[in-house]
Design a protein around this motif. Sequence first.
Motif, short mmCIF file in Angstrom:
data_model
loop_
_atom_site.label_atom_id
_atom_site.label_comp_id
_atom_site.label_asym_id
_atom_site.label_seq_id
_atom_site.Cartn_x
_atom_site.Cartn_y
_atom_site.Cartn_z
N ALA A 23 5.60 -4.37 -23.13
CA ALA A 23 6.65 -3.42 -22.72
C ALA A 23 6.04 -2.12 -22.22
O ALA A 23 6.52 -1.52 -21.25
CB ALA A 23 7.58 -3.16 -23.89
N GLU A 24 4.97 -1.66 -22.87
CA GLU A 24 4.31 -0.43 -22.42
C GLU A 24 3.67 -0.62 -21.05
O GLU A 24 3.73 0.29 -20.20
CB GLU A 24 3.26 -0.02 -23.45
CG GLU A 24 3.84 0.38 -24.80
CD GLU A 24 2.75 0.72 -25.80
OE1 GLU A 24 1.56 0.56 -25.43
OE2 GLU A 24 3.09 1.15 -26.92
N MET A 25 3.08 -1.78 -20.81
CA MET A 25 2.49 -2.03 -19.49
C MET A 25 3.56 -2.08 -18.41
O MET A 25 3.36 -1.56 -17.30
CB MET A 25 1.72 -3.35 -19.53
CG MET A 25 0.48 -3.33 -20.42
SD MET A 25 -0.36 -4.93 -20.47
CE MET A 25 -0.80 -5.13 -18.75
N ARG A 26 4.73 -2.67 -18.73
CA ARG A 26 5.82 -2.71 -17.74
C ARG A 26 6.32 -1.31 -17.45
O ARG A 26 6.61 -0.97 -16.29
CB ARG A 26 6.95 -3.58 -18.27
CG ARG A 26 6.64 -5.07 -18.26
CD ARG A 26 7.80 -5.86 -18.84
NE ARG A 26 7.53 -7.29 -18.80
CZ ARG A 26 8.35 -8.21 -19.31
NH1 ARG A 26 9.48 -7.83 -19.90
NH2 ARG A 26 8.04 -9.49 -19.25
N LEU A 27 6.44 -0.50 -18.48
CA LEU A 27 6.89 0.87 -18.26
C LEU A 27 5.89 1.65 -17.42
O LEU A 27 6.27 2.41 -16.53
CB LEU A 27 7.10 1.55 -19.62
CG LEU A 27 7.57 3.00 -19.58
CD1 LEU A 27 8.93 3.09 -18.89
CD2 LEU A 27 7.67 3.58 -20.99
N ALA A 67 3.79 0.37 -15.23
CA ALA A 67 3.85 -0.13 -13.86
C ALA A 67 5.09 0.37 -13.14
O ALA A 67 5.05 0.66 -11.93
CB ALA A 67 3.83 -1.66 -13.87
N ARG A 68 6.21 0.50 -13.85
CA ARG A 68 7.45 0.97 -13.21
C ARG A 68 7.35 2.45 -12.84
O ARG A 68 7.93 2.87 -11.84
CB ARG A 68 8.62 0.74 -14.17
CG ARG A 68 9.99 0.94 -13.52
CD ARG A 68 11.12 0.68 -14.49
NE ARG A 68 11.11 -0.71 -14.96
CZ ARG A 68 10.85 -1.07 -16.19
NH1 ARG A 68 10.58 -0.16 -17.11
NH2 ARG A 68 10.85 -2.34 -16.53
N CYS A 69 6.63 3.21 -13.64
CA CYS A 69 6.51 4.65 -13.37
C CYS A 69 5.42 4.97 -12.35
O CYS A 69 5.44 6.06 -11.77
CB CYS A 69 6.23 5.40 -14.67
SG CYS A 69 7.53 5.28 -15.90
N ARG A 70 4.46 4.06 -12.11
CA ARG A 70 3.34 4.33 -11.20
C ARG A 70 3.20 3.19 -10.20
O ARG A 70 2.23 2.42 -10.23
CB ARG A 70 2.05 4.52 -11.98
CG ARG A 70 2.08 5.70 -12.93
CD ARG A 70 0.83 5.73 -13.81
NE ARG A 70 0.81 6.91 -14.67
CZ ARG A 70 1.43 7.00 -15.82
NH1 ARG A 70 2.17 5.97 -16.26
NH2 ARG A 70 1.37 8.10 -16.55
N ASP A 125 0.01 -0.91 -6.78
CA ASP A 125 -0.29 -1.52 -5.49
C ASP A 125 -1.77 -1.43 -5.15
O ASP A 125 -2.38 -2.39 -4.65
CB ASP A 125 0.55 -0.86 -4.40
CG ASP A 125 2.03 -1.19 -4.52
OD1 ASP A 125 2.36 -2.13 -5.27
OD2 ASP A 125 2.85 -0.49 -3.90
N VAL A 126 -2.37 -0.28 -5.42
CA VAL A 126 -3.80 -0.12 -5.13
C VAL A 126 -4.63 -1.09 -5.96
O VAL A 126 -5.56 -1.75 -5.46
CB VAL A 126 -4.22 1.35 -5.39
CG1 VAL A 126 -5.74 1.48 -5.30
CG2 VAL A 126 -3.57 2.27 -4.38
#
Length: 407
Positions: free
Chosen positions: A3-7, A9-12, A17-18
Amino acid sequence: MIAEMRLWARCRPRQVDVTLVVALCGLAVLSTTMTQPPHIVRWPPLPAVLVAVCSSSALFAHRTFPRLTVVATTAGTAVLGAMGASLGYQFSSTVAGPLMAALYSLAWRTDSRTAARCTAASALVLLTASAIWSPNGTPVQAEQVGLVGFVLLPSAVADSMRSRRDYVTAVEARAEMAIRTREEEARTRVGAERMRIARELHDVVAHHVTLAHAQAATAEYLLSTKPDKAQHVMQNLTTTLVSALGELRATVGLLRETGEPPTPVEPAPRLSRLPALLASFGHAGLDVSLTCDGPGQALSSGVDLTAYRIVQEALTNVTKHAGTTSASVHLDYGDRLLTITVRDDGEQRTTSAAGYGLIGMRERAQAVGGRLRARRRPDVGFEVVAELPTDAPHPESPPPGDHKESE
């Protein structure tokens, strides 16, 4: 952790993409260093590196132009596959990494039909490229067919994830709707309860205060000339005030209850108590006659209470506004309707007669499925006509003060 990784990724999204472009580009370039058996590692060919970089860089546009990204990565992957036949490296799934990422993004952001068409077209292009530019003129190998299967996988995974996302969104929307509906229903119930409380307090207070005022005025008039009669009127006034205080305490006491409602110490008012009600108006100087037509019927508790309150409020209005000393109450028991008619022969009727009293009577009649009309009579006076169903169901939540009348 997930869940922390998804958050993150959603914020950055730009950092994601890079990272994705660099990783997939590195895998594609690494694949070009692996030659056909015996798999000798070598420096990556420069043309293949350039194509891999261009194909991977197209992923920077996958959020805004997912279809164009699929076209660009498909072309780049097909070119890498064609160059593999001449440069000697294997056309594997790592070479098609940018295309797989682009197909996943397309399936996530578009509908299933669009994703299926683009995926089928990309797989067909890669299969054709593998067949045309196969190394050393050999036919299509199992690895190349397996590559087509890898290309189909991202769309299937993204479609499943999108379905789950839509399901969660629908569940959240239904939950929000349920909360909003529950709040609106609670406000509606609070408003209805406030109206019931106001109506009940009006009926209790207005009736007794009107009688007390009439009795006090009569006692004041008789005090100097007929003290004996004045004393009798004062005794009736005391009885009226005691009854008013008892009903008021009972009503307010019910509003303060937080647990189960207390057991009523007296039955709710009903038509069988009309003689006592009419006698109380007689003490205030209003002579009321009661007549009945049709055989009396057993009414539901809600209709019986409503009928009593309508007669009480109508006679209270006569005492306050009609300027007369006589009134009549007529009960007509029909097959399906109980018709209550309260008439007076007063010559004047102030505008305040159309205030909360009539509103409360209409609300009570409508609550049990009946109706009420209040109008001036053609000749003289005023009349209130209420039609109540004799087989009406029990009303929901009877008004607070009707559980008991005194402590």
